[in-house]
Structure formats: C-alpha cells, structure tokens
Scaffold this motif. Sequence first.
Motif, PDB file in Angstrom:
ATOM      1  N   ILE A 253       0.838  -1.209   0.000  1.00 44.01           N
ATOM      2  CA  ILE A 253       0.000   0.000   0.000  1.00 44.01           C
ATOM      3  C   ILE A 253       0.867   1.251   0.000  1.00 44.01           C
ATOM      4  O   ILE A 253       0.622   2.208  -0.744  1.00 44.01           O
ATOM      5  CB  ILE A 253      -0.952  -0.010   1.217  1.00 44.01           C
ATOM      6  CG1 ILE A 253      -2.013  -1.094   1.034  1.00 44.01           C
ATOM      7  CG2 ILE A 253      -1.609   1.358   1.405  1.00 44.01           C
ATOM      8  CD1 ILE A 253      -2.876  -1.315   2.255  1.00 44.01           C
ATOM      9  N   MET A 254       1.898   1.257   0.837  1.00 47.54           N
ATOM     10  CA  MET A 254       2.777   2.422   0.904  1.00 47.54           C
ATOM     11  C   MET A 254       3.552   2.606  -0.397  1.00 47.54           C
ATOM     12  O   MET A 254       3.837   3.732  -0.813  1.00 47.54           O
ATOM     13  CB  MET A 254       3.743   2.283   2.084  1.00 47.54           C
ATOM     14  CG  MET A 254       3.058   2.300   3.446  1.00 47.54           C
ATOM     15  SD  MET A 254       1.972   3.729   3.685  1.00 47.54           S
ATOM     16  CE  MET A 254       3.131   5.073   3.483  1.00 47.54           C
ATOM     17  N   ALA A 255       3.905   1.499  -1.054  1.00 47.99           N
ATOM     18  CA  ALA A 255       4.608   1.603  -2.343  1.00 47.99           C
ATOM     19  C   ALA A 255       3.701   2.235  -3.396  1.00 47.99           C
ATOM     20  O   ALA A 255       4.137   3.089  -4.193  1.00 47.99           O
ATOM     21  CB  ALA A 255       5.060   0.217  -2.797  1.00 47.99           C
ATOM     22  N   VAL A 256       2.411   1.849  -3.409  1.00 49.64           N
ATOM     23  CA  VAL A 256       1.468   2.425  -4.370  1.00 49.64           C
ATOM     24  C   VAL A 256       1.253   3.909  -4.086  1.00 49.64           C
ATOM     25  O   VAL A 256       1.241   4.742  -5.007  1.00 49.64           O
ATOM     26  CB  VAL A 256       0.128   1.657  -4.307  1.00 49.64           C
ATOM     27  CG1 VAL A 256      -0.938   2.383  -5.131  1.00 49.64           C
ATOM     28  CG2 VAL A 256       0.302   0.233  -4.811  1.00 49.64           C
ATOM     29  N   LEU A 257       1.090   4.274  -2.810  1.00 55.15           N
ATOM     30  CA  LEU A 257       0.902   5.678  -2.454  1.00 55.15           C
ATOM     31  C   LEU A 257       2.125   6.518  -2.819  1.00 55.15           C
ATOM     32  O   LEU A 257       2.004   7.651  -3.296  1.00 55.15           O
ATOM     33  CB  LEU A 257       0.599   5.801  -0.960  1.00 55.15           C
ATOM     34  CG  LEU A 257      -0.744   5.231  -0.495  1.00 55.15           C
ATOM     35  CD1 LEU A 257      -0.874   5.363   1.021  1.00 55.15           C
ATOM     36  CD2 LEU A 257      -1.902   5.933  -1.185  1.00 55.15           C
TER      37      LEU A 257
ATOM     38  N   LEU B 197       2.119   7.041  -6.535  1.00 58.32           N
ATOM     39  CA  LEU B 197       1.130   8.051  -6.915  1.00 58.32           C
ATOM     40  C   LEU B 197       1.642   9.456  -6.623  1.00 58.32           C
ATOM     41  O   LEU B 197       1.472  10.380  -7.436  1.00 58.32           O
ATOM     42  CB  LEU B 197      -0.181   7.807  -6.166  1.00 58.32           C
ATOM     43  CG  LEU B 197      -1.025   6.623  -6.631  1.00 58.32           C
ATOM     44  CD1 LEU B 197      -2.230   6.444  -5.724  1.00 58.32           C
ATOM     45  CD2 LEU B 197      -1.482   6.826  -8.076  1.00 58.32           C
ATOM     46  N   LEU B 198       2.277   9.612  -5.456  1.00 62.47           N
ATOM     47  CA  LEU B 198       2.820  10.926  -5.102  1.00 62.47           C
ATOM     48  C   LEU B 198       3.906  11.354  -6.086  1.00 62.47           C
ATOM     49  O   LEU B 198       3.994  12.525  -6.475  1.00 62.47           O
ATOM     50  CB  LEU B 198       3.380  10.882  -3.684  1.00 62.47           C
ATOM     51  CG  LEU B 198       3.967  12.188  -3.142  1.00 62.47           C
ATOM     52  CD1 LEU B 198       2.896  13.269  -3.074  1.00 62.47           C
ATOM     53  CD2 LEU B 198       4.586  11.972  -1.766  1.00 62.47           C
ATOM     54  N   THR B 199       4.743  10.389  -6.510  1.00 63.52           N
ATOM     55  CA  THR B 199       5.814  10.688  -7.463  1.00 63.52           C
ATOM     56  C   THR B 199       5.258  11.079  -8.832  1.00 63.52           C
ATOM     57  O   THR B 199       5.812  11.950  -9.524  1.00 63.52           O
ATOM     58  CB  THR B 199       6.744   9.466  -7.610  1.00 63.52           C
ATOM     59  OG1 THR B 199       7.230   9.083  -6.324  1.00 63.52           O
ATOM     60  CG2 THR B 199       7.926   9.777  -8.514  1.00 63.52           C
ATOM     61  N   LEU B 200       4.143  10.458  -9.206  1.00 65.00           N
ATOM     62  CA  LEU B 200       3.596  10.667 -10.551  1.00 65.00           C
ATOM     63  C   LEU B 200       2.501  11.726 -10.595  1.00 65.00           C
ATOM     64  O   LEU B 200       1.854  11.882 -11.649  1.00 65.00           O
ATOM     65  CB  LEU B 200       3.039   9.346 -11.090  1.00 65.00           C
ATOM     66  CG  LEU B 200       4.060   8.214 -11.268  1.00 65.00           C
ATOM     67  CD1 LEU B 200       3.363   6.949 -11.741  1.00 65.00           C
ATOM     68  CD2 LEU B 200       5.150   8.623 -12.256  1.00 65.00           C
ATOM     69  N   VAL B 201       2.277  12.453  -9.492  1.00 67.69           N
ATOM     70  CA  VAL B 201       1.235  13.487  -9.474  1.00 67.69           C
ATOM     71  C   VAL B 201       1.356  14.471 -10.639  1.00 67.69           C
ATOM     72  O   VAL B 201       0.346  14.812 -11.283  1.00 67.69           O
ATOM     73  CB  VAL B 201       1.255  14.238  -8.119  1.00 67.69           C
ATOM     74  CG1 VAL B 201       0.535  15.576  -8.221  1.00 67.69           C
ATOM     75  CG2 VAL B 201       0.577  13.395  -7.051  1.00 67.69           C
ATOM     76  N   PRO B 202       2.562  14.957 -10.991  1.00 69.43           N
ATOM     77  CA  PRO B 202       2.655  15.920 -12.109  1.00 69.43           C
ATOM     78  C   PRO B 202       2.251  15.337 -13.462  1.00 69.43           C
ATOM     79  O   PRO B 202       2.037  16.094 -14.425  1.00 69.43           O
ATOM     80  CB  PRO B 202       4.139  16.318 -12.122  1.00 69.43           C
ATOM     81  CG  PRO B 202       4.638  15.982 -10.755  1.00 69.43           C
ATOM     82  CD  PRO B 202       3.880  14.766 -10.349  1.00 69.43           C
ATOM     83  N   PHE B 203       2.147  13.996 -13.552  1.00 72.73           N
ATOM     84  CA  PHE B 203       1.874  13.375 -14.848  1.00 72.73           C
ATOM     85  C   PHE B 203       0.484  12.733 -14.918  1.00 72.73           C
ATOM     86  O   PHE B 203       0.111  12.220 -15.971  1.00 72.73           O
ATOM     87  CB  PHE B 203       2.921  12.290 -15.143  1.00 72.73           C
ATOM     88  CG  PHE B 203       4.332  12.777 -15.006  1.00 72.73           C
ATOM     89  CD1 PHE B 203       4.932  13.514 -16.011  1.00 72.73           C
ATOM     90  CD2 PHE B 203       5.058  12.513 -13.855  1.00 72.73           C
ATOM     91  CE1 PHE B 203       6.223  13.973 -15.886  1.00 72.73           C
ATOM     92  CE2 PHE B 203       6.359  12.957 -13.714  1.00 72.73           C
ATOM     93  CZ  PHE B 203       6.941  13.698 -14.731  1.00 72.73           C
ATOM     94  N   ILE B 204      -0.261  12.757 -13.828  1.00 73.83           N
ATOM     95  CA  ILE B 204      -1.564  12.092 -13.805  1.00 73.83           C
ATOM     96  C   ILE B 204      -2.665  13.130 -14.036  1.00 73.83           C
ATOM     97  O   ILE B 204      -2.844  14.032 -13.211  1.00 73.83           O
ATOM     98  CB  ILE B 204      -1.800  11.374 -12.456  1.00 73.83           C
ATOM     99  CG1 ILE B 204      -0.717  10.311 -12.237  1.00 73.83           C
ATOM    100  CG2 ILE B 204      -3.182  10.720 -12.426  1.00 73.83           C
ATOM    101  CD1 ILE B 204      -0.820   9.604 -10.908  1.00 73.83           C
ATOM    102  N   PRO B 205      -3.390  13.039 -15.139  1.00 73.11           N
ATOM    103  CA  PRO B 205      -4.474  13.996 -15.403  1.00 73.11           C
ATOM    104  C   PRO B 205      -5.505  13.957 -14.268  1.00 73.11           C
ATOM    105  O   PRO B 205      -5.847  12.897 -13.758  1.00 73.11           O
ATOM    106  CB  PRO B 205      -5.074  13.486 -16.718  1.00 73.11           C
ATOM    107  CG  PRO B 205      -3.977  12.691 -17.354  1.00 73.11           C
ATOM    108  CD  PRO B 205      -3.223  12.067 -16.226  1.00 73.11           C
ATOM    109  N   GLY B 206      -5.989  15.106 -13.905  1.00 72.93           N
ATOM    110  CA  GLY B 206      -6.940  15.184 -12.798  1.00 72.93           C
ATOM    111  C   GLY B 206      -6.231  15.480 -11.496  1.00 72.93           C
ATOM    112  O   GLY B 206      -6.518  16.490 -10.836  1.00 72.93           O
ATOM    113  N   LEU B 207      -5.288  14.634 -11.111  1.00 72.46           N
ATOM    114  CA  LEU B 207      -4.541  14.870  -9.877  1.00 72.46           C
ATOM    115  C   LEU B 207      -3.672  16.120  -9.989  1.00 72.46           C
ATOM    116  O   LEU B 207      -3.601  16.925  -9.059  1.00 72.46           O
ATOM    117  CB  LEU B 207      -3.662  13.655  -9.544  1.00 72.46           C
ATOM    118  CG  LEU B 207      -4.332  12.465  -8.858  1.00 72.46           C
ATOM    119  CD1 LEU B 207      -3.320  11.359  -8.601  1.00 72.46           C
ATOM    120  CD2 LEU B 207      -4.989  12.887  -7.554  1.00 72.46           C
TER     121      LEU B 207
END
Length: 306
Positions: free
Chosen positions: A268-272, A275-285
């Motif tokens: 779970i922590m690896a997925v979170l 996600l935090l690392t890829l925030v600049p590349f995820i549409p919406g986020l």
Amino acid sequence: MRNDIAGRPWRGRAREYDLFKELTVGVMVVGLLVLGLSAVFSSPDDPSVTLKSWATAAPADFVATATAELGGTSKTAGYGPPYNATPDASQKLGPIDLQSFSGVRIPIDTANDFVISPLQSLPSSPSAVSDWKAGTDKQHVDWAAAYTDALSKAPDNDPAKVGPGDYGPVPALTGTLLGMAQQGALDGVLQAKDSFYSTDYTRSTLFLGDGTYFPGLADTAHLTGDQWGMMNETGNYPGQSWLWLFSFVYQVQPIKSSPNADILVVSIMAVLTLLLTLVPFIPGLRSLPRRIPIHRLIWKDYYRRR
C-alpha cells in the motif's frame, strides 16, 4: 549607481564590535539551552538488552525459550524466508509469494545455532550435546515437548521445580546454556559466529524475540504497534512523525488481523509513494492545486497585489 554607493566612505557613527565575545556568548547560551532542553525533553537512555541481562532477569523465560528452539516450535523456527524454508510460513500478496523471492539468505537452525553450537564452543563440551546428537529427530521433538509441558506446570515455571519425566538431555542443555548466558559468554558466541569482528546481531535479536521478556520490555516502553507504532523512541514519546501513516495502516481491518499484514502495508505504501511521485503526470490529480486553491490562502498577500 549601486557601485558608486558601495564605494563611498562611511560617515555615520562607529563603535567597537567584539566578534569573539559574541561567538563565545552565543556558543555558551546555545550550549546551555541544548543541555537543558535535552535533559527535560529527551527520551530516556535505557541500557541495551542482552542475552546476559535476559538470563539474569528472567531465567525461567530463557530456559523455556531455549527449549522451544530445541524443539523447533519458536517463532524463528517457523518464520520462513530468509531464515528457513518452513512450508506455508511466508507472507503473500494474493497468489504471489513475495517473501520467498529472496530465498533463505540467512539460514538459521534454531536448535543448532542457538543452543548446540554455542555449547560446543565451551572449553569442555557437555556430554548432553553428544546425547542430543545421538537422538533422532522424533526424539528431539518429544523431549522438547515433554520438557516444555513440564515447565508450564512447574511453580513459577522454575526449571528447578520441574517434576521427573523423559526429557532426554534437554534440561542439561538448557541449564548449561543458561549459565553460559548469565556469565555473558553467549552474547559473544552468537555475535561472532561468522566473524570475530562481527556487528551482526541478527541471531541474538531473534533469540531474544522468541521469548516473552524482550517483547514485555517493548510493551512497558510503549513500543508496540497498538500504541505509538513503529519507532525508535522509548517511553511515552511519539517517535518519528513520518511513520504515522505506516502505523495507521497497521490498525485498519482486515490488515490488522491478516497474517500477511507486513506485505500488505508495504505494498500500500509503495502504491501511495508511486502516486505521489507521478502526481505531475496524472491527469486530474495534477489539476487539483488549481481547482482547490489552498495556496492562494497561504500567499494571499502576493495574489492580492497581483
């Protein structure tokens, strides 16, 4: 223009300035503050827990744990990789057995590594070691199980008050190991198993963790997961604030009661983290800061001027 101003002679008031005096006073004041605040707010500096301190403070628990190591019923004996290949002991993420990917990298035979091998390092190896080696695997299990049962029925679990029974060489082995630990020799033997100048405390820590004395100290110091979570501080101190999320996930059902809790929390922590690392590349986020302009409240003066 700026260079002209910098080059003009100073015509204002002047006074002496003692830089050394300021430095001395500053160091003294800061030093006294650090010492005072650390004395009031720092965590206690408890002494290290060793096999010697364990055997001295709780000899009955030490003997019971050594018996479990001989019988292969301790937590370490059934842990699985990286210590042994116990079937169905590893944690899994669905059908994926992540714990077994690395294999048995630190092989530990609890009976031999924690009891027999240390006793063989004595100047005169006890005859009970030879008796143990002469027995079959089934005899080893039966002897240890019988002695474990007898210890649980003895007053205060005292090995000296155990009734007669077919325990084989187990009482002699555990009694000699207890004396070895109380003299402080067992700590050095377990630590220096692979190298004389070893700083590897794996075996000592596993042996300690198989008993009830060491976990009891952790509970008293509020170091268990149901209180402050994973931390290094002792006493009633919060520890590292960045570990709160790990600790929080451990308290959520069904993870809390799952035998695969460690793997689930790490996943779970690896997925979170991903996600935090890829925030600049995820549409919406990546659009959330514009849609929820909390930053405008923080820098309201700047945006007011704009």
